[in-house]
Design a protein around this motif. Sequence first.
Motif: not given
Length: 70
Positions: A17-19, A47-52, A66
Amino acid sequence: MEIQAEMAGIVQAVLVSEGQAVEAGQDVVVLESMKMQIPVASPAGGTVRAVRVKPGDFVNQGDVLLELDT
């Protein structure tokens, strides 16, 4: 850094997930293509910035799954 689909398929699961912090080699998405489930691993830690994408989405080769801050 963008993590892209290596082949066309349907998103079966998004495992992060994001974050969330991820490590290099960690599976982040599972795609289904030709009735096979193919895990997509992160090429680097970060770190995950955005899940697309979301489960059920169809993706083509090269589509962004992502974004990762390394």
